[in-house]
Write a protein that holds these residues in place. Sequence first.
Motif, PDB file in Angstrom:
ATOM      1  N   CYS A  89       0.810  -1.063   0.014  1.00  0.00           N
ATOM      2  CA  CYS A  89      -0.157   0.104  -0.039  1.00  0.00           C
ATOM      3  C   CYS A  89       0.966   1.366   0.161  1.00  0.00           C
ATOM      4  O   CYS A  89       0.672   2.222  -0.675  1.00  0.00           O
ATOM      5  CB  CYS A  89      -0.903   0.069   1.051  1.00  0.00           C
ATOM      6  SG  CYS A  89      -1.790   1.439   1.636  1.00  0.00           S
ATOM      7  N   TRP A  90       1.928   1.181   0.875  1.00  0.00           N
ATOM      8  CA  TRP A  90       2.796   2.234   0.929  1.00  0.00           C
ATOM      9  C   TRP A  90       3.543   2.548  -0.376  1.00  0.00           C
ATOM     10  O   TRP A  90       3.630   3.614  -0.838  1.00  0.00           O
ATOM     11  CB  TRP A  90       3.742   2.215   2.170  1.00  0.00           C
ATOM     12  CG  TRP A  90       4.813   3.352   2.302  1.00  0.00           C
ATOM     13  CD1 TRP A  90       6.025   3.434   1.832  1.00  0.00           C
ATOM     14  CD2 TRP A  90       4.462   4.752   2.420  1.00  0.00           C
ATOM     15  NE1 TRP A  90       6.560   4.453   1.652  1.00  0.00           N
ATOM     16  CE2 TRP A  90       5.427   5.511   2.277  1.00  0.00           C
ATOM     17  CE3 TRP A  90       3.252   5.473   2.703  1.00  0.00           C
ATOM     18  CZ2 TRP A  90       5.667   6.873   2.559  1.00  0.00           C
ATOM     19  CZ3 TRP A  90       3.207   6.946   3.173  1.00  0.00           C
ATOM     20  CH2 TRP A  90       4.352   7.840   2.845  1.00  0.00           C
ATOM     21  N   CYS A  93       1.594   3.993  -3.158  1.00  0.00           N
ATOM     22  CA  CYS A  93       1.199   5.576  -2.863  1.00  0.00           C
ATOM     23  C   CYS A  93       2.002   6.431  -3.840  1.00  0.00           C
ATOM     24  O   CYS A  93       1.619   7.398  -4.279  1.00  0.00           O
ATOM     25  CB  CYS A  93       1.525   6.090  -1.663  1.00  0.00           C
ATOM     26  SG  CYS A  93      -0.024   5.365  -0.256  1.00  0.00           S
ATOM     27  N   SER A  94       3.124   6.062  -4.348  1.00  0.00           N
ATOM     28  CA  SER A  94       4.007   6.843  -5.142  1.00  0.00           C
ATOM     29  C   SER A  94       3.683   6.865  -6.592  1.00  0.00           C
ATOM     30  O   SER A  94       3.893   7.642  -7.232  1.00  0.00           O
ATOM     31  CB  SER A  94       5.462   6.187  -5.225  1.00  0.00           C
ATOM     32  OG  SER A  94       5.272   4.882  -5.955  1.00  0.00           O
ATOM     33  N   THR A  96       0.348   6.980  -7.014  1.00  0.00           N
ATOM     34  CA  THR A  96      -1.280   7.179  -6.905  1.00  0.00           C
ATOM     35  C   THR A  96      -1.483   8.632  -6.614  1.00  0.00           C
ATOM     36  O   THR A  96      -0.787   9.195  -5.698  1.00  0.00           O
ATOM     37  CB  THR A  96      -1.916   6.518  -5.339  1.00  0.00           C
ATOM     38  OG1 THR A  96      -1.661   5.179  -5.768  1.00  0.00           O
ATOM     39  CG2 THR A  96      -3.333   6.636  -5.690  1.00  0.00           C
ATOM     40  N   TRP A  98      -3.244  12.277  -5.435  1.00  0.00           N
ATOM     41  CA  TRP A  98      -4.246  12.635  -4.442  1.00  0.00           C
ATOM     42  C   TRP A  98      -5.582  13.147  -5.115  1.00  0.00           C
ATOM     43  O   TRP A  98      -6.485  12.646  -4.745  1.00  0.00           O
ATOM     44  CB  TRP A  98      -3.359  13.935  -3.926  1.00  0.00           C
ATOM     45  CG  TRP A  98      -4.352  14.581  -2.916  1.00  0.00           C
ATOM     46  CD1 TRP A  98      -3.923  14.250  -1.625  1.00  0.00           C
ATOM     47  CD2 TRP A  98      -5.122  15.515  -2.921  1.00  0.00           C
ATOM     48  NE1 TRP A  98      -4.974  15.002  -0.653  1.00  0.00           N
ATOM     49  CE2 TRP A  98      -5.583  15.571  -1.543  1.00  0.00           C
ATOM     50  CE3 TRP A  98      -5.888  16.420  -3.901  1.00  0.00           C
ATOM     51  CZ2 TRP A  98      -6.477  16.627  -1.218  1.00  0.00           C
ATOM     52  CZ3 TRP A  98      -6.773  17.338  -3.538  1.00  0.00           C
ATOM     53  CH2 TRP A  98      -7.196  17.278  -2.255  1.00  0.00           C
ATOM     54  N   LEU A 101      -7.668  10.065  -5.662  1.00  0.00           N
ATOM     55  CA  LEU A 101      -8.189   9.419  -4.306  1.00  0.00           C
ATOM     56  C   LEU A 101      -9.419  10.617  -3.873  1.00  0.00           C
ATOM     57  O   LEU A 101     -10.400  10.238  -3.322  1.00  0.00           O
ATOM     58  CB  LEU A 101      -7.234   9.607  -3.166  1.00  0.00           C
ATOM     59  CG  LEU A 101      -6.312   8.356  -3.434  1.00  0.00           C
ATOM     60  CD1 LEU A 101      -5.289   8.332  -2.351  1.00  0.00           C
ATOM     61  CD2 LEU A 101      -6.796   6.893  -3.666  1.00  0.00           C
ATOM     62  N   PHE A 124      -6.983   6.879   2.054  1.00  0.00           N
ATOM     63  CA  PHE A 124      -6.029   5.867   1.475  1.00  0.00           C
ATOM     64  C   PHE A 124      -6.797   4.298   1.271  1.00  0.00           C
ATOM     65  O   PHE A 124      -5.877   3.575   0.744  1.00  0.00           O
ATOM     66  CB  PHE A 124      -4.826   5.580   2.258  1.00  0.00           C
ATOM     67  CG  PHE A 124      -3.892   6.783   2.131  1.00  0.00           C
ATOM     68  CD1 PHE A 124      -3.231   7.219   1.007  1.00  0.00           C
ATOM     69  CD2 PHE A 124      -3.637   7.875   3.107  1.00  0.00           C
ATOM     70  CE1 PHE A 124      -2.370   8.296   0.580  1.00  0.00           C
ATOM     71  CE2 PHE A 124      -2.935   8.990   2.838  1.00  0.00           C
ATOM     72  CZ  PHE A 124      -2.245   9.093   1.773  1.00  0.00           C
ATOM     73  N   VAL A 127      -6.209   2.577  -1.936  1.00  0.00           N
ATOM     74  CA  VAL A 127      -4.758   2.057  -2.265  1.00  0.00           C
ATOM     75  C   VAL A 127      -4.738   0.762  -1.676  1.00  0.00           C
ATOM     76  O   VAL A 127      -3.820  -0.143  -2.082  1.00  0.00           O
ATOM     77  CB  VAL A 127      -3.764   3.235  -1.634  1.00  0.00           C
ATOM     78  CG1 VAL A 127      -2.427   2.975  -2.305  1.00  0.00           C
ATOM     79  CG2 VAL A 127      -4.018   4.648  -2.122  1.00  0.00           C
TER      80      VAL A 127
END
Length: 328
Positions: A89-90, A93-94, A96, A98, A101, A124, A127
């Motif tokens: 998930c983390w 994030c790179s 994905t 903002w 979301l 989040f 994600v």
Amino acid sequence: MRIFSGIQPTGQKHLGNLIGAIDQYVAGQDRGEGLYCIVDLHATTVAYDPTELRARTYDTAAILLAAGLDPDRCVFFRQGDVMEHTELCWLLCSVTSWGDLNRMHQFKEKAGNERELVSAGLFFYPVLQAADVLAYRANEVPVGDDQRQHIELMRDIAERFNSRFGDTLVVPEHRIPEVGARIMDLQNPTMKMSTSSEGEQGRIHVLDDPAVILKKFRSAVTDSGSEVRRGEGKEGIANLIDILAAVKGTTPDAIEAEFADSRYGDFKTAVAEAVIDRLAPLQARYTELRADEDALEAAFKKGAEKAQVIASATLADVREAMGVGPRS
Ligand code: TYM
């Protein structure tokens, strides 16, 4: 063919969850390698009680097994047991944005006017859902219609990852059933049947007593007409037609033909009886399975071990592609 889906351990599971999703999980066991996960980490994104969460996780596990998931024929596990989901998930994030979301319908619905106050976890949420599926390089994701946007996003995330870091992840497809993808609330048939809707009258829980089910169907909101057919302004009847078609494994056309001469009252009773018959064996199995929490824990453990073998291999590739951690 690898199939993955997840379900939240919140509230009581309802007929929409069963028809839209759980029935497809069970069928998936015969079509490919199924992985099914109870997403306890997702359930922490809204206000919750920790003791309740464990109890609801066991409830949901017992429902899925009672519905026909077989831990010997699929990988059945609890999300929180496999750490790779949160790490992925983390990392995802790179890739994905903002903005994406912020456009998610479910975030907007759940956050309402309280966007500044809701947990960052809720933001989040999609994600983590993408990580659930992409960690297994699953090809197909059986879900109800309400998850369409989340699946689109996970496809975008996988595509963006592959174009930024090289071909690493599988871009999954959704599998949304033709009948029953959006079971509606019996009291408000323009809204989907949902765990979070107010009042229970419009929602059939899979563990409801037969008398309660009959009462809820008998008081389902319909229209002032009398014909059992779909059409404008007939959302209530259309919903009951869909429910009966899904439960009997037939088409809405066949139901309309069968009930062409019936009145609404008789039709509602027929739908209730079919649902009661469908749920009876599930409810009996549930009581047995729910009583043995150690056995449920043992099933989770076995599933998590199998899941981790697959997820850790994906994570190693993702870390390598992203230049994270030591060289492999
Ligand atoms: P959840 O727990 O809200 O719902 C579980 C499944 O039930 C379907 N569903 C419905 N289908 C038809 N009619 C309805 N009224 C109805 N209400 C719910 C949902 O579409 C879903 O398939 N975010 C997911 C859980 C999740 C997940 C995943 C799903 C986490 N990770 C990875 C797929 C893949 C959710 O909240 O489902």
